[in-house]
Structures are given as structure tokens and as C-alpha cells.
Motif scaffolding. Structure first.
Motif, PDB file in Angstrom:
ATOM      1  N   GLY A 164      -9.254   6.753  -6.552  1.00 52.83           N
ATOM      2  CA  GLY A 164     -10.050   6.064  -5.536  1.00 52.83           C
ATOM      3  C   GLY A 164      -9.629   4.635  -5.253  1.00 52.83           C
ATOM      4  O   GLY A 164     -10.413   3.855  -4.692  1.00 52.83           O
ATOM      5  N   VAL A 185      -7.109  -2.319   2.909  1.00 53.92           N
ATOM      6  CA  VAL A 185      -6.278  -2.405   1.718  1.00 53.92           C
ATOM      7  C   VAL A 185      -4.821  -2.580   2.137  1.00 53.92           C
ATOM      8  O   VAL A 185      -4.292  -1.837   2.967  1.00 53.92           O
ATOM      9  CB  VAL A 185      -6.453  -1.163   0.820  1.00 53.92           C
ATOM     10  CG1 VAL A 185      -5.959   0.114   1.496  1.00 53.92           C
ATOM     11  CG2 VAL A 185      -5.746  -1.368  -0.513  1.00 53.92           C
ATOM     12  N   ARG A 211      -7.052  -6.654  -0.603  1.00 52.95           N
ATOM     13  CA  ARG A 211      -7.628  -6.379   0.708  1.00 52.95           C
ATOM     14  C   ARG A 211      -7.660  -7.631   1.567  1.00 52.95           C
ATOM     15  O   ARG A 211      -7.687  -8.754   1.061  1.00 52.95           O
ATOM     16  CB  ARG A 211      -9.057  -5.826   0.575  1.00 52.95           C
ATOM     17  CG  ARG A 211      -9.116  -4.436  -0.025  1.00 52.95           C
ATOM     18  CD  ARG A 211     -10.537  -3.903  -0.124  1.00 52.95           C
ATOM     19  NE  ARG A 211     -10.548  -2.520  -0.529  1.00 52.95           N
ATOM     20  CZ  ARG A 211     -10.433  -1.493   0.292  1.00 52.95           C
ATOM     21  NH1 ARG A 211     -10.340  -1.716   1.608  1.00 52.95           N
ATOM     22  NH2 ARG A 211     -10.436  -0.266  -0.154  1.00 52.95           N
ATOM     23  N   GLU A 260      -3.806   7.287  -6.453  1.00 51.88           N
ATOM     24  CA  GLU A 260      -4.772   7.316  -5.353  1.00 51.88           C
ATOM     25  C   GLU A 260      -5.932   8.257  -5.660  1.00 51.88           C
ATOM     26  O   GLU A 260      -7.026   8.103  -5.105  1.00 51.88           O
ATOM     27  CB  GLU A 260      -4.081   7.713  -4.055  1.00 51.88           C
ATOM     28  CG  GLU A 260      -3.185   6.615  -3.497  1.00 51.88           C
ATOM     29  CD  GLU A 260      -2.498   7.002  -2.199  1.00 51.88           C
ATOM     30  OE1 GLU A 260      -2.018   6.096  -1.496  1.00 51.88           O
ATOM     31  OE2 GLU A 260      -2.434   8.212  -1.897  1.00 51.88           O
ATOM     32  N   ARG A 319       0.820  -1.220   0.000  1.00 52.16           N
ATOM     33  CA  ARG A 319       0.000   0.000   0.000  1.00 52.16           C
ATOM     34  C   ARG A 319       0.852   1.269   0.000  1.00 52.16           C
ATOM     35  O   ARG A 319       0.337   2.368  -0.227  1.00 52.16           O
ATOM     36  CB  ARG A 319      -0.930   0.005   1.216  1.00 52.16           C
ATOM     37  CG  ARG A 319      -0.232   0.002   2.554  1.00 52.16           C
ATOM     38  CD  ARG A 319      -1.255  -0.106   3.660  1.00 52.16           C
ATOM     39  NE  ARG A 319      -0.649  -0.313   4.967  1.00 52.16           N
ATOM     40  CZ  ARG A 319      -1.320  -0.661   6.051  1.00 52.16           C
ATOM     41  NH1 ARG A 319      -2.629  -0.832   5.972  1.00 52.16           N
ATOM     42  NH2 ARG A 319      -0.710  -0.836   7.207  1.00 52.16           N
ATOM     43  N   THR A 344      -7.717   3.444  -3.016  1.00 50.60           N
ATOM     44  CA  THR A 344      -7.620   3.097  -1.590  1.00 50.60           C
ATOM     45  C   THR A 344      -8.971   2.685  -1.014  1.00 50.60           C
ATOM     46  O   THR A 344      -9.028   2.011   0.019  1.00 50.60           O
ATOM     47  CB  THR A 344      -7.063   4.276  -0.778  1.00 50.60           C
ATOM     48  OG1 THR A 344      -7.940   5.401  -0.919  1.00 50.60           O
ATOM     49  CG2 THR A 344      -5.667   4.651  -1.242  1.00 50.60           C
ATOM     50  N   ARG A 345     -10.056   3.090  -1.684  1.00 53.81           N
ATOM     51  CA  ARG A 345     -11.401   2.778  -1.194  1.00 53.81           C
ATOM     52  C   ARG A 345     -12.075   1.673  -2.001  1.00 53.81           C
ATOM     53  O   ARG A 345     -13.079   1.103  -1.570  1.00 53.81           O
ATOM     54  CB  ARG A 345     -12.289   4.027  -1.241  1.00 53.81           C
ATOM     55  CG  ARG A 345     -11.745   5.206  -0.431  1.00 53.81           C
ATOM     56  CD  ARG A 345     -12.665   6.408  -0.512  1.00 53.81           C
ATOM     57  NE  ARG A 345     -12.876   6.859  -1.893  1.00 53.81           N
ATOM     58  CZ  ARG A 345     -12.046   7.677  -2.539  1.00 53.81           C
ATOM     59  NH1 ARG A 345     -10.944   8.105  -1.942  1.00 53.81           N
ATOM     60  NH2 ARG A 345     -12.313   8.049  -3.776  1.00 53.81           N
ATOM     61  N   ALA A 346     -11.542   1.384  -3.166  1.00 51.44           N
ATOM     62  CA  ALA A 346     -12.195   0.451  -4.084  1.00 51.44           C
ATOM     63  C   ALA A 346     -12.156  -0.980  -3.556  1.00 51.44           C
ATOM     64  O   ALA A 346     -11.207  -1.397  -2.893  1.00 51.44           O
ATOM     65  CB  ALA A 346     -11.534   0.523  -5.452  1.00 51.44           C
ATOM     66  N   THR A 347     -13.190  -1.735  -3.864  1.00 52.74           N
ATOM     67  CA  THR A 347     -13.252  -3.153  -3.504  1.00 52.74           C
ATOM     68  C   THR A 347     -13.194  -4.048  -4.745  1.00 52.74           C
ATOM     69  O   THR A 347     -13.199  -5.271  -4.627  1.00 52.74           O
ATOM     70  CB  THR A 347     -14.541  -3.457  -2.729  1.00 52.74           C
ATOM     71  OG1 THR A 347     -15.665  -3.074  -3.518  1.00 52.74           O
ATOM     72  CG2 THR A 347     -14.555  -2.708  -1.404  1.00 52.74           C
TER      73      THR A 347
END
Length: 407
Positions: free
Chosen positions: A81, A114, A109, A78, A35, A83-86
Motif C-alpha cells: 500500500g 506520490v 508526496r 506496492e 515512483r 502508493t496510497r500511504a501518507t
């Protein structure tokens, strides 16, 4: 108590196997970074476009060659997005940002956190939804491996810190035993200790991953005087006669410390970081002594630029003794007046004169002054200190005090 996965060459090859599996599933070259955008593994899947020099991607090339991406690259990606994506995130080509080829990011994840990213360069045709779903299942396995490794790294960090900060002998003995158990057979291999000080933050999340420092076994942050924090690193050596892995690791960490901007020094000035490397050891019995040597060498490197940004304990000469002195030793009454800001030039003249074994010609040449000017300054030094520069013991006292003052 759950046993955590050890960080071994086998686990590193497992990352490589998983990345290769993703590359095969999607028919595209894949890269795995943590990360912090530090390279873990990359696949060299052969596609016509990947081998075409006209479409080589500078961002991917730099990541592979330097083992990490720049802060600007990290900020750019970043911004999409990730860092928030699944699920997969599509990133278009942006030549002005050095992103010559579009790519897809697969967030890695574990339990919602993450831990890294798998990057896939665009191919024609692009992967199908079914292929991407299969690849995300592989990233889940990567996430579990990263989580186990991170937990084990946190355990080693805690145990190393306990050894280096123990206040009583029995506490240190217990901490060494815990660290020895955690390291297993690696505990008895030759190693050296590295100190980088000051380190920009005491936050464990601000410390680099052990995996990204070749030869690293464990690392932690440790309080370091008025400078705040230092970083301690235990480095495996191939031989006690070959400290190169430790000095290389020290240089890598020092680059990172300076690149992030250190803590403020006096009057708001930035404190310049330096690194020290202990003498090699086998086993953990002398870990405390090795840490003291590494810390002392880092102090010497900050005081004397000739030692370089990375100083080895075995190479700092008289500073091996000077660093053992208490801080107040530099404020000997005889030299107190000389060490005031008003007499900075006189103090420098005296130190250069003593460094050159009292040779007036060499001293005057180095300072760029006439000999008569040198003699006048030395007489002023004698007046201020009450010391006789023709007396060996007086010269020794002055020389030690001047060196210790810069520590």
C-alpha cells in the motif's frame, strides 16, 4: 509565469543532501527512488549491521548497482500500500522475496501525489515516532523538488516534441527558440539525438525520467510511421568526437523498451525495437536533421542485424541513402514478383550474391549450397525480374530494391 527548477548537477546534489539528512535523523541508511523505482540518491550511513556481509540486502544492493529495481520488486512493495500511504509504512523481512532486512518506506508526496519513496533499512533500536515525523518533513522538501523537476521535464518534452513535429519552418523556428531558452547554456553544448523505435506507449507517463538516463537533456515520444511511437532523446556529449554517452543512453532505453514488450507487428508478432544515434552537433539549429538521422539509423538497425540493436548514422553506409527513399521505392515493377513470399529464398540468394560483389564461391559458401544451385537460382532471378545480373546498373537497381524492401 513561474520559473521551474532546472535539472542540473546542483539539484542532484540537493537530493543527496536531503537523503543524507534523513539518514542522520534516523540513524539508518536511506535510499531515494522515484515512483518508477528508479534510483535518485542513496545514503551510506555507517551502522554495524549495514556493513555486515551476512545481512546485506540483495534488493537494496541491486537498486544501487543498476540504478533501478525490478518489476517483481516493485509489485511486491506496492502490495503493502505504499502508493496510497501518507505516512511511514513498515515492511517486514521476507527472505524468499530477496528482502533479507526489514525496512520502512517514507512516501514522497507533493500536493497529494506520490512522486517517490525514501527507503530505510531496519536498525536496532528502530526510529521513534518523533524521528519519523521529522524525516517526513524532509520528504516534503524532496517532493517539492521532484515536482519542480517533473514540471520542467514536461516543459522540455513539449518543446522538443514541437521542434520534431513542426509542419512549417516558422513553427519549427519558434519551437527551437523556446527549447533554446529552456535549456539555457546547455543549448550550445555538443549533443546527439537518439531514436528508439518502436516505443511501447505514447503515454508521457510511460517515458523514463530524464534523470535516470545519464547525459540526457530532454526526451519525448514522437509518431513513427506504422510502428506507432518512437522515443526521442537529446543527449549532451563531452566532445563532438565522443558519441559514447549517446550510444550508452540508447542501449539503456532500448533495454527498457524491449523489457516492457513492444506493440504488435504483422499477424500479431511483436515489433522488435531498435535504436539509432545521429551524428554529433553543436547547438540546436540542425536538430531536425539530427532527428532524421537518428530515425534513419533506427530503421537500418531493424532491417540489418549486423548494425546491432544500436546503430550510428555514421556507420550505416548505403542505408544513409536508402532511408531517404519514399516507401513505395522498394516496389519497383522489375522486382515486384521477386519480393513475393513465394520467392523469399530467391530474393535472399540475390541479396547475398550482390552483398558479396558477385563472387559465386563466397555466396555459395555463405548460403551453404552448391555453385550449380546458386547459378540456377540466379537465372530464376533474371527470369522473374527481366534484369541482367552482368549489367552494373541492373545489379544496382536490384540491390537497392532488396535493401529498401526490408526498411
Amino acid at each position: 509565469m513561474r520559473q521551474n527548477a532546472r535539472v542540473t548537477p546542483d539539484s542532484r546534489s540537493e537530493y543527496q543532501e536531503l537523503v543524507d539528512e534523513v539518514s542522520e535523523l534516523l540513524g539508518a541508511p536511506a535510499t531515494l527512488e522515484n515512483r518508477d523505482f528508479e534510483l535518485i540518491a542513496f545514503g551510506a550511513y555507517d551502522t554495524e549491521g549495514d556493513l555486515d556481509p551476512s545481512v546485506l540486502d540483495p534488493v537494496r544492493t541491486r537498486s544501487i548497482l543498476t540504478r533501478r529495481s525490478t518489476a517483481a520488486v516493485r509489485s511486491w512493495f506496492e502490495g503493502f500500500g505504499i502508493t496510497r500511504a501518507t505516512g511511514p509504512v513498515r515492511i517486514p523481512p521476507t527472505p524468499e522475496a530477496g528482502v533479507y532486512r526489514g525496512r520502512t518506506c517514507l512516501p514522497v508526496r507533493h500536493r497529494g501525489v506520490v512522486l517517490g519513496y525514501v527507503w530505510l533499512l531496519d536498525t536496532d533500536p528502530r526510529p521513534t515516532e518523533r524521528q519519523l515525523t521529522a524525516a517526513m518533513a524532509v520528504t516534503a522538501r524532496i517532493g517539492a523538488l521532484l515536482a519542480d523537476e517533473a514540471q520542467h521535464g514536461a516543459d522540455l518534452s513539449r518543446e522538443l516534441r514541437a521542434v520534431l513535429t513542426a509542419e512549417r519552418d516558422w513553427q519549427r523556428d519558434m519551437a527551437v527558440a523556446e527549447l533554446r531558452t529552456a535549456l539555457g547554456t546547455r543549448a550550445d553544448t555538443p549533443h546527439a539525438v537518439v531514436c528508439v523505435a518502436p516505443w511501447p506507449t505514447a503515454d508521457p507517463d510511460g517515458a523514463p525520467s530524464v534523470r535516470t538516463v545519464p547525459g540526457a537533456t530532454a526526451l519525448c515520444t514522437v509518431p513513427w510511421g506504422a510502428a506507432g511511437q518512437s522515443l526521442a532523446l537529446l543527449v549532451r556529449l563531452r566532445s563532438a568526437d565522443l558519441p559514447a554517452p549517446a550510444t550508452a543512453a540508447a542501449g539503456r532505453l532500448l533495454e527498457r523498451a524491449r523489457g516492457t514488450g513492444g506493440p504488435a507487428g504483422p499477424a500479431g508478432a511483436e515489433a522488435v525495437a531498435a535504436a539509432g544515434v545521429s551524428a554529433p552537433r553543436s547547438g540546436l539549429a540542425e536538430l531536425e536533421a539530427a532527428w532524421w538521422e537518428a530515425s534513419a539509423a533506427a530503421r537500418a538497425a531493424r532491417a540489418e542485424s549486423r548494425f546491432g540493436p544500436v546503430a550510428q548514422w555514421t556507420s550505416i553506409g548505403p542505408f544513409r541513402l536508402l532511408t531517404a527513399l519514399p516507401a513505395h521505392a522498394a516496389h519497383d515493377p522489375a522486382v515486384r514478383a521477386l519480393l513475393t513470399p513465394a520467392h523469399r529464398e530467391l530474393a535472399r540468394t540475390a541479396e547475398v550474391y550482390l552483398d558479396r560483389a558477385g563472387q559465386a564461391g563466397r555466396t555459395a559458401a555463405e548460403l551453404g549450397i552448391h555453385r550449380q544451385t546458386l547459378y540456377y537460382r540466379l537465372s530464376r532471378v533474371e527470369q522473374l525480374t527481366g534484369l541482367d545480373l552482368d549489367d552494373g546498373e541492373d545489379r544496382l537497381l536490384l540491390h537497392m530494391a532488396l535493401k529498401a524492401h526490408r526498411l
